[in-house]
Motif scaffolding. Structure first.
Motif, PDB file in Angstrom:
ATOM      1  N   ILE A 238       0.849  -1.189   0.000  1.00 21.36           N
ATOM      2  CA  ILE A 238       0.000   0.000   0.000  1.00 21.36           C
ATOM      3  C   ILE A 238       0.883   1.238   0.000  1.00 21.36           C
ATOM      4  O   ILE A 238       1.843   1.325   0.778  1.00 21.36           O
ATOM      5  CB  ILE A 238      -0.923   0.015   1.232  1.00 21.36           C
ATOM      6  N   LEU A 239       0.554   2.186  -0.866  1.00 18.32           N
ATOM      7  CA  LEU A 239       1.202   3.489  -0.899  1.00 18.32           C
ATOM      8  C   LEU A 239       0.150   4.527  -0.544  1.00 18.32           C
ATOM      9  O   LEU A 239      -0.855   4.663  -1.246  1.00 18.32           O
ATOM     10  CB  LEU A 239       1.780   3.766  -2.288  1.00 18.32           C
TER      11      LEU A 239
ATOM     12  N   GLY B 260     -19.601   2.108  -0.614  1.00 17.14           N
ATOM     13  CA  GLY B 260     -20.105   0.771  -0.331  1.00 17.14           C
ATOM     14  C   GLY B 260     -19.590   0.243   1.002  1.00 17.14           C
ATOM     15  O   GLY B 260     -18.799   0.890   1.699  1.00 17.14           O
ATOM     16  N   PRO B 261     -20.021  -0.956   1.395  1.00 19.04           N
ATOM     17  CA  PRO B 261     -19.669  -1.504   2.712  1.00 19.04           C
ATOM     18  C   PRO B 261     -18.193  -1.839   2.845  1.00 19.04           C
ATOM     19  O   PRO B 261     -17.526  -2.195   1.880  1.00 19.04           O
ATOM     20  CB  PRO B 261     -20.536  -2.769   2.797  1.00 19.04           C
ATOM     21  N   GLY B 262     -17.709  -1.730   4.076  1.00 13.88           N
ATOM     22  CA  GLY B 262     -16.325  -2.060   4.366  1.00 13.88           C
ATOM     23  C   GLY B 262     -15.468  -0.822   4.542  1.00 13.88           C
ATOM     24  O   GLY B 262     -15.870   0.299   4.236  1.00 13.88           O
ATOM     25  N   ASN B 263     -14.278  -1.057   5.051  1.00 13.88           N
ATOM     26  CA  ASN B 263     -13.279   0.006   5.215  1.00 13.88           C
ATOM     27  C   ASN B 263     -11.944  -0.607   4.834  1.00 13.88           C
ATOM     28  O   ASN B 263     -11.031  -0.726   5.653  1.00 13.88           O
ATOM     29  CB  ASN B 263     -13.284   0.506   6.664  1.00 13.88           C
ATOM     30  N   ILE B 264     -11.844  -1.002   3.571  1.00 12.71           N
ATOM     31  CA  ILE B 264     -10.799  -1.904   3.101  1.00 12.71           C
ATOM     32  C   ILE B 264      -9.402  -1.356   3.334  1.00 12.71           C
ATOM     33  O   ILE B 264      -8.551  -2.011   3.942  1.00 12.71           O
ATOM     34  CB  ILE B 264     -10.996  -2.231   1.603  1.00 12.71           C
TER      35      ILE B 264
ATOM     36  N   ILE C  81      -4.291  -1.561   6.348  1.00 11.81           N
ATOM     37  CA  ILE C  81      -3.198  -0.850   7.010  1.00 11.81           C
ATOM     38  C   ILE C  81      -3.160  -1.187   8.497  1.00 11.81           C
ATOM     39  O   ILE C  81      -2.101  -1.501   9.061  1.00 11.81           O
ATOM     40  CB  ILE C  81      -3.334   0.669   6.785  1.00 11.81           C
ATOM     41  N   ASN C  82      -4.315  -1.136   9.156  1.00 13.85           N
ATOM     42  CA  ASN C  82      -4.367  -1.342  10.609  1.00 13.85           C
ATOM     43  C   ASN C  82      -4.067  -2.781  11.019  1.00 13.85           C
ATOM     44  O   ASN C  82      -3.692  -3.041  12.163  1.00 13.85           O
ATOM     45  CB  ASN C  82      -5.735  -0.924  11.149  1.00 13.85           C
ATOM     46  N   SER C  83      -4.228  -3.714  10.094  1.00 13.46           N
ATOM     47  CA  SER C  83      -3.918  -5.115  10.414  1.00 13.46           C
ATOM     48  C   SER C  83      -2.418  -5.329  10.600  1.00 13.46           C
ATOM     49  O   SER C  83      -1.994  -6.308  11.216  1.00 13.46           O
ATOM     50  CB  SER C  83      -4.426  -6.034   9.307  1.00 13.46           C
TER      51      SER C  83
ATOM     52  N   GLN D 259      -9.988  -6.618   9.404  1.00 11.18           N
ATOM     53  CA  GLN D 259      -8.710  -6.481  10.105  1.00 11.18           C
ATOM     54  C   GLN D 259      -8.466  -7.694  11.007  1.00 11.18           C
ATOM     55  O   GLN D 259      -7.379  -8.291  10.992  1.00 11.18           O
ATOM     56  CB  GLN D 259      -8.713  -5.194  10.929  1.00 11.18           C
ATOM     57  N   HIS D 260      -9.483  -8.075  11.785  1.00  7.81           N
ATOM     58  CA  HIS D 260      -9.370  -9.239  12.671  1.00  7.81           C
ATOM     59  C   HIS D 260      -9.151 -10.514  11.864  1.00  7.81           C
ATOM     60  O   HIS D 260      -8.326 -11.365  12.236  1.00  7.81           O
ATOM     61  CB  HIS D 260     -10.636  -9.356  13.511  1.00  7.81           C
TER      62      HIS D 260
END
Length: 757
Positions: free
Chosen positions: A363-364, A486-490, A495-497, A746-747
């Motif tokens: 990811i950039l 749309g659904p999600g916060n991909i 990144i947070n994972s 993320q989980h």
């Protein structure tokens, strides 16, 4: 047959003994709402010189119709005498003029005013009888060929069938527009399907939600405590949550949302009954219940649960496939590349390019002015040198166009890259038919929702394909912008994972530092009130603030003055260069009101511009419009902007130009588009405009947040003007917790890695 008008009020009830019946021809519609059928029209009555104003709710009303109306007279304090309609019936037009107006009103596709005049001139008072029983005789009329006769015949028969559907549905509060769409969806089975399962409408018909379907269900006798109704309410609550970006709802919150949804004057659903039905639905796989780490039960629609699971597995599988890299050669190439380009990469940029040489997924991210564009260009150049087959994509057409300009390679929308097939309503590119690319870049990745991200990962070459081992994916996006529609916060979940390699560019380059837009955006992102130059006649900054007063009506006036005076004086074209971005659609400074104001200002009516009225708004040639939903048949998607280029009142079609494509809409599908002189900030994601005007007022306090104002500001390329109260701007900057979404990606990524170890 009489239709009942549902607007009988107390005044009507008290004057029933004074009701009378009048007959006349509808001359014109002053106002018509397709949602409610509420109408104000002008009627010509036999023997009455002046036009009569009629007010009521109508299933379908067109100029030229002859109506027999029952109701009462009332004296409006502003508009004078009006006839309040309580019920009505349509009769065949009795005069040649009435028949001509009726046929030419747009009611019948293929017959416009000119054709109607010719038909009536030839057949006279027998016209409607001829069309009904001897339609082949229309060939006697000059200019009507057999092909046109077949079209008119089909349209006439369809209208009759639609009328039957509308007569049925109007009694159940369904608008004319939706009646047409219902008929198009179900054909002659429409009434049977609606009667048998009214909740199916909410699934099959865009624009019809649970509340409308529920109203129909109750009218045809479905009990308030029907288990079928409870199930539909539960699914609707989950669907509404998905529209807010959630992938699931905790069971307790789901029940809380369903109870008021299903509560009537005589019935309130017991919490225990809803929980039991949720359990039963889970046993029947109509939804999924999953216990989280803190032992809260989460409820998913099955597609959301399985897609979230699958996406986490696909990402982990990709991360487990290392990319073979000759690292010394990469560094040597990078030295030659920067020398040839006569530039010096920042430490973060160099790290990103080197990471792109060996990362299966990376990811950039970073804000404006930090060099994401050049870094992406450098990565593309590296991958070219490595001999990779590169595919470029973005969620929107405009973002794809910018990516193409940035890299010099063809870029497509993700839907086109994955080759969406309208016949199957799926993508041709998938695990069985992967993309023939070893390196894929997706720009504006903050817009990726759950389902699009899953489809993209599925289409990447997997184990078993010769080139799968070295396949790579680069996601480029600004993590601080609004999440996907749309659904999600991909992007945030990845990144947070901390499982996917990330490079965040933070150094603002010297050239970008000269832009007040860039400076203000970074100040907002750090939670600071931005340094913005007050507006003046000769501004030197590209980011301006216009107080616009504390009241929204002052903001409307300020926007109009900017568009008519300052912006043209600065060399910008209001019709093509300016985009007003609002936090919400409601209110004076919301998109609905501003679009009507700006339409009259930027694209005023004229004799040369055809226009039609639909859903309480006017659409005319030259209007800027936005697509409101994904339409896979026409290949236009939520947020796409276009210009109306033609309106055919005979064929009942509207042409809209999206970039270089012309898309045609039937009148019945016009609820898919709306005016777009002003759009919501959410709809602006992935787009850039020369000039952006941001009205920020306390009227929209419920939506104000830091990433909202940040996203809106960074849509401006050359000039940004913020209008509104400092209190509202400060509230937005200090609000950072309004976009929390229920998602477990993320989980699941963390769990997927643990399983793979």
């Amino acid at each position: 047959m009489y239709y009942n008008s549902p607007i009988l009020n107390q005044q009507a009830m008290s004057t029933l003994e004074q009701q009378e019946t009048i007959t006349g021809v509808v001359e014109r519609l002053t106002f018509y709402s397709e949602e409610s059928g509420y109408t104000v029209a002008r009627l010509t009555r036999i023997g009455v010189k002046d036009l009569t104003t009629i007010v009521g709710s109508f299933a379908n009303i067109q100029p030229g119709q002859t109506l027999q109306l029952t109701g009462f007279w009332r004296d409006h304090p502003q508009y004078g005498a009006q006839f309040q309609v309580t019920n009505y019936k349509e009769t065949k037009p009795a005069s040649l003029t009435g028949i001509e107006k009726y046929l030419g009103s747009g009611l019948i596709k293929g017959v416009g005013p000119v054709t109607a005049k010719r038909i009536v001139a030839h057949f006279g008072l027998e016209t409607l009888e001829i069309i009904e029983n001897q339609i082949e005789r229309l060939v006697e009329v000059q200019g009507i060929a057999k092909k046109r006769i077949n079209m008119i015949k089909t349209a006439w028969e369809t209208q009759k069938a639609i009328k039957e559907v509308m007569v049925f549905l109007q009694g159940h509060s369904v608008s004319t527009t939706y009646a047409v769409k219902i008929y198009k969806q179900y054909g002659d089975e429409a009434i049977a399907i609606v009667t048998q399962n009214p909740y199916q409408l909410a699934t099959d018909i865009y624009g019809i939600g649970f509340l409308t379907a529920d109203k129909i269900a109750r009218n045809i006798g479905v009990a308030p405590d029907s288990e079928y109704r409870y199930r539909a309410g539960i699914i609707h609550a989950l669907s509404e949550a998905a529209e807010d970006g959630h992938c699931y709802l905790p069971q307790g919150e789901l029940v809380e949302k369903v109870i008021p949804l299903l509560t009537t004057d005589t019935h309130q659903p017991p919490e225990a009954a809803l929980i039991q039905i949720i359990r039963d639905m889970a046993l029947k796989e109509e939804l999924v219940r999953e216990s989280s780490a803190n032992k809260i039960v989460n409820c998913y629609k099955p597609a959301f649960f399985h897609t979230e699971q699958n996406l986490a597995q696909l990402i982990q599988q990709r991360l487990n496939q290392p990319v073979a890299t000759d690292f010394p050669r990469v560094r040597s190439w990078l030295e030659r590349f920067t020398a040839s380009q006569k530039i010096e990469l920042s430490t973060q940029q160099q790290q990103a390019v080197e990471m792109a040489a060996y990362s299966p997924v990376m990811i950039l991210t970073g804000g404006p002015g930090v060099g994401k564009t050049f870094t992406t260009h450098a990565i593309v150049s590296l991958w070219k040198a490595m001999g990779k087959s590169i595919a470029l994509a973005a969620p929107t057409g405009r973002a794809a166009q910018r990516l193409s300009e940035m890299t010099g390679l063809e870029a497509k929308t993700i839907h086109r890259l994955l080759e969406f097939d309208p016949k199957t309503m799926g993508f041709k590119r998938d695990s069985e038919n992967p993309l023939p690319a070893t390196a894929i870049i997706v720009d504006e990745a903050s817009m990726l929702d759950l389902f699009l991200a899953n489809s993209l990962l599925k289409a990447m070459p997997a184990a078993g394909y010769a080139y799968a081992k070295n396949a790579q994916l680069l996601l480029v996006g600004d993590i601080d912008q609004l999440p996907s529609v749309g659904p999600g916060n991909i992007l945030a979940d990845l990144i947070n994972s901390q499982r996917v390699p990330v490079v965040r560019l933070t150094q603002v380059f010297r050239q970008a530092q000269q832009s007040a837009i860039v400076t203000a955006a970074h100040q907002i992102n750090r939670g600071h009130y931005p340094t913005i130059e007050p507006i003046c006649d000769r501004p030197v900054s590209d980011c301006l603030w216009h107080g616009g007063g504390y009241q929204p009506e002052h903001g409307v006036q300020a926007i109009c003055e900017l568009i008519t005076d300052l912006i043209p004086n600065l060399g910008f074209n209001p019709a093509t260069d300016v985009q007003v971005l609002c936090p919400m659609s409601r209110g004076l400074v919301g998109t609905r009101n501003l679009n009507q104001v700006l339409q009259e200002l930027i694209n005023p009516p004229s004799a040369e511009k055809v226009e039609i009225a639909r859903g309480g708004i006017k659409l005319r040639v030259g209007d800027r419009v936005i697509q409101q939903t994904n339409d896979y048949q026409r290949e236009v998607f939520n947020g796409d902007l276009g210009i109306i280029t033609a309106i055919d009142t005979v064929e009942q079609e509207v042409n809209v130009q999206y970039c270089e494509r012309i898309v045609t809409y039937d009148y019945a599908d016009l609820n898919e588009i709306s005016l777009a002189f002003a759009t919501t900030i959410h709809k602006s994601q992935g787009s850039e405009y020369p000039v952006v005007i941001l009205p920020i007022y306390m009227q929209h306090y419920i939506m104000l947040s830091r990433n909202l104002i940040y996203t809106g500001l960074t849509r401006a390329k050359q000039l940004a003007i913020i209008i509104g109260a400092k209190k509202a701007i400060s509230l937005a900057i200090n609000s950072t917790d309004k976009q929390q979404r229920y998602t477990q990606l993320q989980h699941r990524l963390i769990q997927a890695e643990l399983i793979s170890i």
